[in-house]
Design a protein around this motif. Structure first.
Motif, PDB file in Angstrom:
ATOM      1  N   GLU A 228      11.437   3.347   8.802  1.00 19.44           N
ATOM      2  CA  GLU A 228      12.255   2.622   7.830  1.00 19.44           C
ATOM      3  C   GLU A 228      11.452   2.249   6.588  1.00 19.44           C
ATOM      4  OE1 GLU A 228      15.463   0.953   5.957  1.00 19.44           O
ATOM      5  OE2 GLU A 228      15.391   2.320   7.666  1.00 19.44           O
ATOM      6  N   LEU A 229      10.225   1.778   6.781  1.00 21.37           N
ATOM      7  CA  LEU A 229       9.370   1.425   5.651  1.00 21.37           C
ATOM      8  C   LEU A 229       9.097   2.652   4.780  1.00 21.37           C
ATOM      9  CD1 LEU A 229       7.590  -0.656   4.197  1.00 21.37           C
ATOM     10  CD2 LEU A 229       5.770  -0.112   5.841  1.00 21.37           C
ATOM     11  N   LEU A 230       8.804   3.764   5.390  1.00 23.42           N
ATOM     12  CA  LEU A 230       8.590   4.999   4.644  1.00 23.42           C
ATOM     13  C   LEU A 230       9.851   5.419   3.903  1.00 23.42           C
ATOM     14  CD1 LEU A 230       6.494   6.833   7.361  1.00 23.42           C
ATOM     15  CD2 LEU A 230       5.659   6.251   5.064  1.00 23.42           C
ATOM     16  N   ARG A 231      11.003   5.357   4.581  1.00 21.39           N
ATOM     17  CA  ARG A 231      12.267   5.727   3.940  1.00 21.39           C
ATOM     18  C   ARG A 231      12.519   4.867   2.705  1.00 21.39           C
ATOM     19  NH1 ARG A 231      16.764   4.020   2.958  1.00 21.39           N
ATOM     20  NH2 ARG A 231      16.565   2.141   4.201  1.00 21.39           N
ATOM     21  N   THR A 232      12.236   3.577   2.815  1.00 22.29           N
ATOM     22  CA  THR A 232      12.426   2.651   1.697  1.00 22.29           C
ATOM     23  C   THR A 232      11.619   3.080   0.475  1.00 22.29           C
ATOM     24  OG1 THR A 232      12.873   0.807   3.182  1.00 22.29           O
ATOM     25  CG2 THR A 232      12.135   0.231   0.976  1.00 22.29           C
ATOM     26  N   HIS A 233      10.494   3.718   0.705  1.00 26.84           N
ATOM     27  CA  HIS A 233       9.611   4.112  -0.400  1.00 26.84           C
ATOM     28  C   HIS A 233       9.664   5.614  -0.691  1.00 26.84           C
ATOM     29  CE1 HIS A 233       8.067   0.138  -1.010  1.00 26.84           C
ATOM     30  NE2 HIS A 233       8.033   0.007   0.306  1.00 26.84           N
ATOM     31  N   GLY A 234      10.738   6.269  -0.240  1.00 29.45           N
ATOM     32  CA  GLY A 234      10.979   7.656  -0.626  1.00 29.45           C
ATOM     33  C   GLY A 234      10.313   8.709   0.236  1.00 29.45           C
ATOM     34  N   PHE A 235       9.965   8.348   1.477  1.00 25.65           N
ATOM     35  CA  PHE A 235       9.356   9.301   2.401  1.00 25.65           C
ATOM     36  C   PHE A 235      10.295   9.596   3.562  1.00 25.65           C
ATOM     37  CE2 PHE A 235       5.542   7.195   0.665  1.00 25.65           C
ATOM     38  CZ  PHE A 235       4.750   8.283   0.343  1.00 25.65           C
TER      39      PHE A 235
ATOM     40  N   ALA B 158       0.830  -1.211   0.000  1.00 25.47           N
ATOM     41  CA  ALA B 158       0.000   0.000   0.000  1.00 25.47           C
ATOM     42  C   ALA B 158       0.862   1.257   0.000  1.00 25.47           C
ATOM     43  CB  ALA B 158      -0.938  -0.008   1.205  1.00 25.47           C
ATOM     44  N   ILE B 159       1.873   1.289   0.859  1.00 28.41           N
ATOM     45  CA  ILE B 159       2.750   2.462   0.934  1.00 28.41           C
ATOM     46  C   ILE B 159       3.514   2.644  -0.369  1.00 28.41           C
ATOM     47  CG2 ILE B 159       4.795   3.396   2.099  1.00 28.41           C
ATOM     48  CD1 ILE B 159       3.525   2.314   4.733  1.00 28.41           C
ATOM     49  N   SER B 160       3.931   1.557  -0.978  1.00 32.48           N
ATOM     50  CA  SER B 160       4.597   1.633  -2.278  1.00 32.48           C
ATOM     51  C   SER B 160       3.668   2.223  -3.331  1.00 32.48           C
ATOM     52  CB  SER B 160       5.060   0.236  -2.708  1.00 32.48           C
ATOM     53  OG  SER B 160       5.576   0.270  -4.015  1.00 32.48           O
ATOM     54  N   ARG B 161       2.426   1.767  -3.359  1.00 32.07           N
ATOM     55  CA  ARG B 161       1.449   2.259  -4.331  1.00 32.07           C
ATOM     56  C   ARG B 161       1.172   3.750  -4.113  1.00 32.07           C
ATOM     57  NH1 ARG B 161      -1.313  -0.593  -8.534  1.00 32.07           N
ATOM     58  NH2 ARG B 161      -0.040  -2.176  -7.558  1.00 32.07           N
TER      59      ARG B 161
ATOM     60  N   PRO C  62     -15.581  -9.468  13.976  1.00 31.43           N
ATOM     61  CA  PRO C  62     -14.192  -9.414  14.452  1.00 31.43           C
ATOM     62  C   PRO C  62     -13.263  -8.748  13.437  1.00 31.43           C
ATOM     63  CG  PRO C  62     -14.764 -11.659  13.783  1.00 31.43           C
ATOM     64  CD  PRO C  62     -16.012 -10.827  13.648  1.00 31.43           C
ATOM     65  N   PHE C  63     -12.276  -8.029  13.962  1.00 29.02           N
ATOM     66  CA  PHE C  63     -11.247  -7.373  13.154  1.00 29.02           C
ATOM     67  C   PHE C  63      -9.884  -7.723  13.726  1.00 29.02           C
ATOM     68  CE2 PHE C  63     -14.875  -4.900  11.939  1.00 29.02           C
ATOM     69  CZ  PHE C  63     -14.597  -4.432  10.662  1.00 29.02           C
ATOM     70  N   ARG C  64      -8.904  -7.858  12.860  1.00 22.23           N
ATOM     71  CA  ARG C  64      -7.513  -8.079  13.259  1.00 22.23           C
ATOM     72  C   ARG C  64      -6.732  -6.837  12.866  1.00 22.23           C
ATOM     73  NH1 ARG C  64      -4.529 -11.632  15.646  1.00 22.23           N
ATOM     74  NH2 ARG C  64      -2.491 -12.248  14.890  1.00 22.23           N
ATOM     75  N   TYR C  65      -5.773  -6.449  13.718  1.00 22.31           N
ATOM     76  CA  TYR C  65      -5.001  -5.235  13.508  1.00 22.31           C
ATOM     77  C   TYR C  65      -3.515  -5.555  13.454  1.00 22.31           C
ATOM     78  CZ  TYR C  65      -9.418  -3.114  14.755  1.00 22.31           C
ATOM     79  OH  TYR C  65     -10.743  -2.768  14.777  1.00 22.31           O
ATOM     80  N   HIS C  66      -2.816  -4.849  12.587  1.00 23.61           N
ATOM     81  CA  HIS C  66      -1.389  -5.082  12.352  1.00 23.61           C
ATOM     82  C   HIS C  66      -0.672  -3.739  12.367  1.00 23.61           C
ATOM     83  CE1 HIS C  66      -2.828  -8.974  10.858  1.00 23.61           C
ATOM     84  NE2 HIS C  66      -3.734  -8.261  10.215  1.00 23.61           N
ATOM     85  N   SER C  67       0.490  -3.714  12.971  1.00 22.98           N
ATOM     86  CA  SER C  67       1.225  -2.461  13.049  1.00 22.98           C
ATOM     87  C   SER C  67       2.725  -2.725  13.062  1.00 22.98           C
ATOM     88  CB  SER C  67       0.825  -1.709  14.326  1.00 22.98           C
ATOM     89  OG  SER C  67       1.534  -0.498  14.411  1.00 22.98           O
ATOM     90  N   TYR C  68       3.449  -1.733  12.622  1.00 20.44           N
ATOM     91  CA  TYR C  68       4.893  -1.664  12.827  1.00 20.44           C
ATOM     92  C   TYR C  68       5.132  -0.756  14.029  1.00 20.44           C
ATOM     93  CZ  TYR C  68       5.674  -3.528   8.097  1.00 20.44           C
ATOM     94  OH  TYR C  68       5.704  -4.318   6.980  1.00 20.44           O
ATOM     95  N   SER C  69       6.331  -0.747  14.527  1.00 14.57           N
ATOM     96  CA  SER C  69       6.725   0.250  15.525  1.00 14.57           C
ATOM     97  C   SER C  69       6.954   1.581  14.806  1.00 14.57           C
ATOM     98  CB  SER C  69       8.012  -0.189  16.223  1.00 14.57           C
ATOM     99  OG  SER C  69       9.080  -0.212  15.273  1.00 14.57           O
ATOM    100  N   VAL C  70       7.139   2.642  15.551  1.00 18.54           N
ATOM    101  CA  VAL C  70       7.448   3.935  14.936  1.00 18.54           C
ATOM    102  C   VAL C  70       8.716   3.817  14.101  1.00 18.54           C
ATOM    103  CG1 VAL C  70       8.058   6.349  15.379  1.00 18.54           C
ATOM    104  CG2 VAL C  70       6.259   5.247  16.737  1.00 18.54           C
ATOM    105  N   ASP C  71       9.743   3.177  14.651  1.00 23.54           N
ATOM    106  CA  ASP C  71      10.978   3.003  13.885  1.00 23.54           C
ATOM    107  C   ASP C  71      10.751   2.117  12.664  1.00 23.54           C
ATOM    108  OD1 ASP C  71      12.501   4.664  15.481  1.00 23.54           O
ATOM    109  OD2 ASP C  71      13.228   3.031  16.760  1.00 23.54           O
ATOM    110  N   GLY C  72       9.871   1.130  12.793  1.00 21.03           N
ATOM    111  CA  GLY C  72       9.541   0.271  11.658  1.00 21.03           C
ATOM    112  C   GLY C  72       8.867   1.062  10.543  1.00 21.03           C
ATOM    113  N   TYR C  73       7.921   1.919  10.916  1.00 22.88           N
ATOM    114  CA  TYR C  73       7.292   2.769   9.895  1.00 22.88           C
ATOM    115  C   TYR C  73       8.297   3.755   9.314  1.00 22.88           C
ATOM    116  CZ  TYR C  73       2.538   1.080  10.534  1.00 22.88           C
ATOM    117  OH  TYR C  73       1.419   0.291  10.558  1.00 22.88           O
TER     118      TYR C  73
END
Length: 191
Positions: A163-170, A116-119, A150-161
């Protein structure tokens, strides 16, 4: 998400108030007049799409729930929408001055969040802001059911986000938690 189709009437009646309004108002106020904004997981459009429109933004709503989009289109008949998961949504050659993803990324598994972040990154102009909500602790949990679903939730840590954002140019510019306990991330596309 199929789950939101099951609770669309209930969700539409519950999604009121000003959750996210302050943050989206600040974002919209920082954009040029007539800015194009990608509203990921737009749901019914209330209240956040309304904020964007009131600030003169040109919005494209994306949501995977047909039922929520039907309510969106009843309220905003002139705003274009796409019914698709953002991680596989075809945005063609569209580019945007900003994107918001309120209450949606944490519904996606970790690998889907990366897609999603890549898109979203590919659809944003250089310097564009990306404002989203998610958790701040890495992991996956079963949340409280909404209206019995029921809903399931998934998250990265702040540092994980970060890094993920940096990988995609943010670049991650800011984080904060609002009075309702929602964790916000404000990032900007750097290249």
């Amino acid at each position: 998400m199929h789950e939101y189709d099951l609770i669309a009437d209930w969700y539409a009646s519950q999604r009121s108030g000003d959750m996210g309004v302050q943050e989206v108002t600040a974002l919209a106020a920082s954009l040029p007049g007539g800015a194009s904004v990608l509203d990921v997981g737009c749901g019914t459009g209330l209240p956040l799409t309304r904020v964007l429109i009131e600030h003169g933004c040109q919005v494209l709503g994306v949501d995977s729930s047909r039922e929520l989009l039907a309510r969106f289109q009843a309220t905003f008949p002139r705003v274009p929408v796409l019914c698709a998961p953002i991680q596989s949504c075809e945005l063609q050659a569209l580019t945007f001055h900003a994107a918001i993803a309120w209450g949606v990324l944490f519904h996606l598994r970790h690998e889907e969040q990366e897609q999603a972040i890549s898109r979203i990154a590919k659809a944003l102009k250089p310097g564009a802001a990306f404002l989203f909500t998610s958790g701040d602790t890495h992991g996956s949990i079963d949340g409280e059911p909404m209206n019995g679903v029921p809903f399931r939730y998934h998250s990265y840590s702040v540092d994980g986000y970060r890094e993920l954002l940096r990988t995609h140019g943010f670049t991650l510019e800011a984080t904060h938690t609002d009075p309702g306990g929602n964790f916000h991330y404000l990032s900007r596309k750097t290249g």
